[in-house]
Motif scaffolding. Structure first.
Motif, PDB file in Angstrom:
ATOM      1  N   CYS A 190     -40.393  13.088  21.803  1.00  0.00           N
ATOM      2  CA  CYS A 190     -41.481  12.099  21.733  1.00  0.00           C
ATOM      3  C   CYS A 190     -40.976  10.784  21.143  1.00  0.00           C
ATOM      4  O   CYS A 190     -41.331   9.709  21.634  1.00  0.00           O
ATOM      5  N   GLY A 191     -40.167  10.862  20.122  1.00  0.00           N
ATOM      6  CA  GLY A 191     -39.602   9.647  19.518  1.00  0.00           C
ATOM      7  C   GLY A 191     -38.719   8.902  20.498  1.00  0.00           C
ATOM      8  O   GLY A 191     -38.739   7.676  20.574  1.00  0.00           O
ATOM      9  N   GLY A 192     -37.944   9.654  21.293  1.00  0.00           N
ATOM     10  CA  GLY A 192     -37.076   9.032  22.294  1.00  0.00           C
ATOM     11  C   GLY A 192     -37.877   8.307  23.362  1.00  0.00           C
ATOM     12  O   GLY A 192     -37.563   7.185  23.737  1.00  0.00           O
ATOM     13  N   PHE A 193     -38.939   8.959  23.844  1.00  0.00           N
ATOM     14  CA  PHE A 193     -39.800   8.306  24.836  1.00  0.00           C
ATOM     15  C   PHE A 193     -40.495   7.091  24.234  1.00  0.00           C
ATOM     16  O   PHE A 193     -40.662   6.073  24.889  1.00  0.00           O
ATOM     17  N   LEU A 201     -39.343   5.171  21.819  1.00  0.00           N
ATOM     18  CA  LEU A 201     -38.348   4.094  21.697  1.00  0.00           C
ATOM     19  C   LEU A 201     -38.044   3.466  23.052  1.00  0.00           C
ATOM     20  O   LEU A 201     -37.901   2.248  23.156  1.00  0.00           O
ATOM     21  N   MET A 202     -37.959   4.286  24.098  1.00  0.00           N
ATOM     22  CA  MET A 202     -37.710   3.729  25.435  1.00  0.00           C
ATOM     23  C   MET A 202     -38.863   2.859  25.895  1.00  0.00           C
ATOM     24  O   MET A 202     -38.650   1.801  26.496  1.00  0.00           O
ATOM     25  N   THR A 203     -40.087   3.274  25.606  1.00  0.00           N
ATOM     26  CA  THR A 203     -41.259   2.473  25.970  1.00  0.00           C
ATOM     27  C   THR A 203     -41.256   1.158  25.220  1.00  0.00           C
ATOM     28  O   THR A 203     -41.475   0.090  25.792  1.00  0.00           O
ATOM     29  N   TRP A 204     -40.994   1.201  23.931  1.00  0.00           N
ATOM     30  CA  TRP A 204     -40.946  -0.001  23.099  1.00  0.00           C
ATOM     31  C   TRP A 204     -39.874  -0.958  23.614  1.00  0.00           C
ATOM     32  O   TRP A 204     -40.092  -2.158  23.739  1.00  0.00           O
ATOM     33  N   TRP A 205     -38.708  -0.421  23.954  1.00  0.00           N
ATOM     34  CA  TRP A 205     -37.626  -1.252  24.460  1.00  0.00           C
ATOM     35  C   TRP A 205     -38.020  -1.864  25.811  1.00  0.00           C
ATOM     36  O   TRP A 205     -37.799  -3.048  26.061  1.00  0.00           O
ATOM     37  N   GLY A 206     -38.617  -1.051  26.716  1.00  0.00           N
ATOM     38  CA  GLY A 206     -39.016  -1.546  28.033  1.00  0.00           C
ATOM     39  C   GLY A 206     -40.052  -2.650  27.949  1.00  0.00           C
ATOM     40  O   GLY A 206     -39.984  -3.645  28.668  1.00  0.00           O
ATOM     41  N   LEU A 207     -41.026  -2.489  27.065  1.00  0.00           N
ATOM     42  CA  LEU A 207     -42.050  -3.530  26.905  1.00  0.00           C
ATOM     43  C   LEU A 207     -41.433  -4.811  26.343  1.00  0.00           C
ATOM     44  O   LEU A 207     -41.847  -5.907  26.692  1.00  0.00           O
ATOM     45  N   GLY A 208     -40.450  -4.661  25.496  1.00  0.00           N
ATOM     46  CA  GLY A 208     -39.746  -5.837  24.974  1.00  0.00           C
ATOM     47  C   GLY A 208     -39.004  -6.585  26.065  1.00  0.00           C
ATOM     48  O   GLY A 208     -38.879  -7.811  26.031  1.00  0.00           O
ATOM     49  N   GLN A 209     -38.526  -5.856  27.078  1.00  0.00           N
ATOM     50  CA  GLN A 209     -37.824  -6.496  28.179  1.00  0.00           C
ATOM     51  C   GLN A 209     -38.762  -7.333  29.033  1.00  0.00           C
ATOM     52  O   GLN A 209     -38.358  -8.344  29.593  1.00  0.00           O
ATOM     53  N   VAL A 210     -40.022  -6.913  29.148  1.00  0.00           N
ATOM     54  CA  VAL A 210     -41.006  -7.721  29.888  1.00  0.00           C
ATOM     55  C   VAL A 210     -41.115  -9.088  29.237  1.00  0.00           C
ATOM     56  O   VAL A 210     -41.062 -10.122  29.903  1.00  0.00           O
ATOM     57  N   ASP A 211     -41.266  -9.092  27.931  1.00  0.00           N
ATOM     58  CA  ASP A 211     -41.397 -10.355  27.206  1.00  0.00           C
ATOM     59  C   ASP A 211     -40.129 -11.191  27.342  1.00  0.00           C
ATOM     60  O   ASP A 211     -40.193 -12.401  27.554  1.00  0.00           O
ATOM     61  N   LYS A 212     -38.994 -10.543  27.280  1.00  0.00           N
ATOM     62  CA  LYS A 212     -37.718 -11.260  27.315  1.00  0.00           C
ATOM     63  C   LYS A 212     -37.398 -11.811  28.707  1.00  0.00           C
ATOM     64  O   LYS A 212     -37.154 -12.995  28.872  1.00  0.00           O
TER      65      LYS A 212
END
Length: 160
Positions: free
Chosen positions: A19-22, A24-35
């Protein structure tokens, strides 16, 4: 009894890691949208004379996931609509933009973008640009009809 607790501890630990891995991946992916998408939007807004007049110098442009969901519902579940909070020298508000889906890691293509000011008024920011579509010359009809083909002549001396 001790074995059961060890097995439960291992299973529980693996569940937390998954669950923590998923997460973190979601958090990273959403950050890429902004970037990535935010950077492309900023680039096109800075190149637009209308956006330059309305916004001035863009100080910050940040993706707002909550307002993106609300705007999608407002537009009948419209896909590819993102909302960015913008703070600029001439205006503060939201930039609502619709992106074309593109595959293969290509840069996002912005179909339209509008500024919703804090007083509720909306201004089209990319009206003079529109979609940049390369129609190419292969889509144009030929200038003249192609030459008609003539039947091949029989070689001399080979008549039946």
């Amino acid at each position: 009894m001790k074995i059961v607790l060890i097995i439960l501890g291992i299973v529980g630990g693996l569940a937390v890691l998954c669950c923590g891995g998923f997460g973190l991946m979601t958090w990273w992916g959403l950050g890429q949208v902004d970037k990535i998408v935010g950077a492309e939007l900023r680039k096109q807004l800075e190149a637009s004379p209308t956006a330059a007049k309305e916004l001035g110098t863009i100080e910050s442009l940040t993706w707002n996931i909550t307002k993106t969901g609300q705007e999608g519902q407002r537009n009948g579940g419209g896909n590819n609509i993102l909302v960015f909070d913008v703070k600029a020298s001439n205006a503060t508000g939201e930039v609502i933009a619709k992106f074309q889906q593109s595959g293969g890691g290509a840069e996002p293509v912005i179909e339209w973008a509008k500024l919703r000011k804090s007083d509720g008024t909306e201004v089209d920011l990319l009206s003079e640009q529109g979609l940049e579509i390369d129609m190419g010359t292969d889509l144009a009809p030929p200038a003249t009809d192609p030459p008609a083909t003539e039947p091949a002549a029989e070689p001399a001396g080979q008549s039946q």
